[in-house]
Scaffold this motif. Structure first.
Motif, mmCIF file in Angstrom:
data_model
loop_
_atom_site.group_PDB
_atom_site.id
_atom_site.type_symbol
_atom_site.label_atom_id
_atom_site.label_comp_id
_atom_site.label_asym_id
_atom_site.label_seq_id
_atom_site.Cartn_x
_atom_site.Cartn_y
_atom_site.Cartn_z
ATOM 1 N N LEU A 41 0.816 -1.221 0.000
ATOM 2 C CA LEU A 41 0.000 0.000 0.000
ATOM 3 C C LEU A 41 0.848 1.269 0.000
ATOM 4 N N ARG A 42 2.174 1.077 0.033
ATOM 5 C CA ARG A 42 3.133 2.190 0.045
ATOM 6 C C ARG A 42 2.987 3.078 1.280
ATOM 7 N N VAL A 43 2.727 2.454 2.405
ATOM 8 C CA VAL A 43 2.695 3.159 3.688
ATOM 9 C C VAL A 43 4.066 2.992 4.325
ATOM 10 N N ASP A 44 4.817 4.079 4.376
ATOM 11 C CA ASP A 44 6.183 4.031 4.898
ATOM 12 C C ASP A 44 6.152 4.310 6.402
ATOM 13 N N PRO A 45 6.563 3.342 7.237
ATOM 14 C CA PRO A 45 6.518 3.554 8.689
ATOM 15 C C PRO A 45 7.456 4.642 9.190
ATOM 16 N N VAL A 46 8.319 5.182 8.319
ATOM 17 C CA VAL A 46 9.207 6.269 8.748
ATOM 18 C C VAL A 46 8.408 7.463 9.254
ATOM 19 N N VAL A 47 7.134 7.553 8.842
ATOM 20 C CA VAL A 47 6.291 8.655 9.298
ATOM 21 C C VAL A 47 6.137 8.624 10.814
ATOM 22 N N LEU A 48 6.333 7.448 11.433
ATOM 23 C CA LEU A 48 6.202 7.310 12.879
ATOM 24 C C LEU A 48 7.541 7.363 13.610
ATOM 25 N N SER A 49 8.627 7.544 12.898
ATOM 26 C CA SER A 49 9.952 7.464 13.511
ATOM 27 C C SER A 49 10.212 8.675 14.412
ATOM 28 N N PRO A 50 11.171 8.565 15.327
ATOM 29 C CA PRO A 50 11.490 9.690 16.219
ATOM 30 C C PRO A 50 11.977 10.930 15.497
ATOM 31 N N THR A 51 12.348 10.779 14.233
ATOM 32 C CA THR A 51 12.789 11.942 13.451
ATOM 33 C C THR A 51 11.846 12.232 12.290
ATOM 34 N N GLY A 52 10.694 11.559 12.262
ATOM 35 C CA GLY A 52 9.744 11.724 11.176
ATOM 36 C C GLY A 52 8.935 13.009 11.281
ATOM 37 N N PRO A 53 8.024 13.232 10.333
ATOM 38 C CA PRO A 53 7.268 14.492 10.293
ATOM 39 C C PRO A 53 6.382 14.714 11.511
ATOM 40 N N LEU A 54 5.824 13.652 12.075
ATOM 41 C CA LEU A 54 4.973 13.832 13.247
ATOM 42 C C LEU A 54 5.797 14.219 14.477
ATOM 43 N N ALA A 55 6.961 13.608 14.618
ATOM 44 C CA ALA A 55 7.843 13.972 15.727
ATOM 45 C C ALA A 55 8.325 15.413 15.585
ATOM 46 N N ARG A 56 8.581 15.831 14.353
ATOM 47 C CA ARG A 56 8.987 17.229 14.139
ATOM 48 C C ARG A 56 7.846 18.175 14.490
ATOM 49 N N ASP A 57 6.613 17.779 14.143
ATOM 50 C CA ASP A 57 5.455 18.592 14.539
ATOM 51 C C ASP A 57 5.356 18.697 16.053
ATOM 52 N N ALA A 58 5.582 17.574 16.732
ATOM 53 C CA ALA A 58 5.469 17.565 18.195
ATOM 54 C C ALA A 58 6.431 18.553 18.831
ATOM 55 N N ALA A 59 7.615 18.683 18.262
ATOM 56 C CA ALA A 59 8.628 19.575 18.831
ATOM 57 C C ALA A 59 8.219 21.037 18.737
ATOM 58 N N LEU A 60 7.239 21.357 17.906
ATOM 59 C CA LEU A 60 6.817 22.738 17.698
ATOM 60 C C LEU A 60 5.580 23.124 18.497
ATOM 61 N N LEU A 61 5.007 22.192 19.252
ATOM 62 C CA LEU A 61 3.758 22.463 19.947
ATOM 63 C C LEU A 61 3.907 23.523 21.040
ATOM 64 N N THR A 62 2.859 24.307 21.190
ATOM 65 C CA THR A 62 2.730 25.215 22.327
ATOM 66 C C THR A 62 2.360 24.396 23.554
ATOM 67 N N ASP A 63 2.886 24.762 24.707
ATOM 68 C CA ASP A 63 2.522 24.063 25.926
ATOM 69 C C ASP A 63 1.144 24.506 26.406
ATOM 70 N N ARG A 64 0.315 23.523 26.761
ATOM 71 C CA ARG A 64 -1.007 23.786 27.337
ATOM 72 C C ARG A 64 -1.149 22.973 28.622
ATOM 73 N N PRO A 65 -1.922 23.476 29.579
ATOM 74 C CA PRO A 65 -2.158 22.690 30.801
ATOM 75 C C PRO A 65 -2.971 21.445 30.481
ATOM 76 N N PHE A 66 -2.738 20.379 31.242
ATOM 77 C CA PHE A 66 -3.411 19.106 30.999
ATOM 78 C C PHE A 66 -4.749 19.041 31.745
ATOM 79 N N CYS A 67 -5.632 18.182 31.225
ATOM 80 C CA CYS A 67 -6.937 17.962 31.852
ATOM 81 C C CYS A 67 -7.460 16.609 31.399
ATOM 82 N N LEU A 68 -8.678 16.285 31.802
ATOM 83 C CA LEU A 68 -9.318 15.045 31.375
ATOM 84 C C LEU A 68 -9.716 15.130 29.911
ATOM 85 N N LEU A 69 -9.456 14.060 29.155
ATOM 86 C CA LEU A 69 -9.865 13.943 27.754
ATOM 87 C C LEU A 69 -10.738 12.707 27.615
#
Length: 378
Positions: A168-196
């Motif tokens: 299906l051409r799904v490359d698991p690198v998207v989930l890697s510690p250096t992948g695009p999602l991890a890079r997005d995570a590094a840019l997040l604004t900090d918010r206080p935690f609560c129940l979800l």
């Protein structure tokens, strides 16, 4: 419990099978009840902060959270059961893609506001995650989500389904510690935690027969974390019309900030990052679930199972295509062909010679199913 509760029906959820029981005699005022039985062999696709849903519901009841199922202890063993909410899922009247009424939207934003007021400290007694492993920042929270999908979803199923992901051409690198999602995570604004809630969609919202108000069920995936993740999950699952999605976000930001200042900080920048994760997570979840459903389908239902897999996985791939780096997305028919070939390759020897997943479904194959004329861009 002085007498047995006659079984009226059985409901099958993803994580549990529910027996709906009719209370009689001295228990009659309780109305109908739900008793949950774990479904063996069910795969986990989402992290959890609580061992038992009943723990969450009991704590929320003490905090005065309205319109959630009551929990009762019955019998000598103190078996915990839920009160059954008489009504219909919101999806029956408002299927995905349709708008909610203003009143329904108001009830949802009130729910988000009430959850924002429930701090992690409030639920510390039933929080099951080891303190040392709990995320402290929004960045750590999203990294934890990506890590869970990489280790507890993809890696667990990789030995059996690696060829399917490749086809299906799904490359698991998207989930890697250096992948695009991890890079997005590094840019997040900090918010206080609560129940979800973690799984707030139309089937988990019940329109009560008595007054038409919404009740919230299925707190199995409840978390303590970044409130923006919960609304991103909600938007991903609800499929609001665009105009109403904007209205929901406006009301959500006001409701959560009133109860938890800073909860909506960075909304515009960070919401797309969480939505990108949810779309990628859905790809891995749907690819795996549909593989198991096709494999378990009786022969006379195999064609329908393959068609469902084609539709669901193609849709998930299209929604996540940008983050996955997919230039062209396989059509439902192309995905169906991939599953058919993969399923045939997994057939037991007694079924006759089992072909390997053909070049038509392998990455780089010159006749790859995703390259056929039925493919389209997304």
């Amino acid at each position: 419990m002085s007498q047995p509760l006659p079984l009226t029906t059985t409901l099958r959820g993803h994580h549990r099978t529910w027996q709906v029981l009719h209370a009689e005699g001295e228990l009659a005022p309780l109305g109908r009840l739900k008793a949950g039985l774990p479904r063996p062999g069910v795969h986990r696709f989402d992290p959890r902060c609580f061992t038992h849903e009943e723990d969450v519901l009991t704590e929320l009841a003490t905090l005065g959270m309205p319109r959630i199922a009551p929990v009762y202890r019955l019998g000598p063993a103190g078996t915990r059961v839920h009160g059954y909410i008489e009504g219909a899922p919101l999806s029956a009247a408002r299927p995905p893609g349709t708008a909610l009424t203003d009143a329904e939207l108001g009830q949802l934003t009130d729910l988000f506001g009430r959850m924002a007021a429930v701090s992690p400290a409030t639920l510390a007694r039933v929080h099951a995650c080891p303190a040392a492993l709990r995320p402290r920042t929004s960045r750590d929270f999203m990294r934890g989500l990506v890590r869970f999908t990489r280790r507890r979803v993809y890696a667990v199923h990789r030995p059996a389904l690696h060829g399917l992901f490749t086809a299906l051409r799904v490359d698991p690198v998207v989930l890697s510690p250096t992948g695009p999602l991890a890079r997005d995570a590094a840019l997040l604004t900090d918010r206080p935690f609560c129940l979800l809630h973690g799984d707030l969609h139309r089937d988990n919202l019940i329109v009560a027969d008595t007054d038409g108000l919404l009740w919230t069920i299925d707190w199995e995936l409840a978390l303590l974390g970044d409130p923006l993740y919960d609304v991103a999950t909600h938007l991903h699952l609800m499929r609001y019309p665009p105009a109403q999605e904007h209205a929901l976000l406006t009301h959500w930001a006001r409701a959560v900030d009133e109860r938890l200042p800073g909860a909506a900080a960075g909304l515009t920048r960070d919401l797309p990052r969480y939505l990108a994760y949810k779309r990628v997570q859905s790809v891995f979840t749907d690819v795996i679930r549909q593989a198991h459903r096709v494999a378990a389908a009786p022969e006379d239902q195999r064609e329908a199972a393959l068609a469902t897999a084609g539709d669901m996985v193609s849709t998930a791939l299209r929604r996540a295509a940008r983050t996955l780096g997919m230039g062209r997305v396989p059509s439902p028919k192309a995905v169906e062909a991939v599953y058919a070939a993969f399923s045939a390759a997994q057939a037991p020897p007694s079924a006759g010679p089992a072909p390997a997943v053909p070049a038509a479904t392998r990455r780089g194959g010159r006749a790859a199913a995703w390259r056929r004329g039925r493919s389209h861009t997304g």
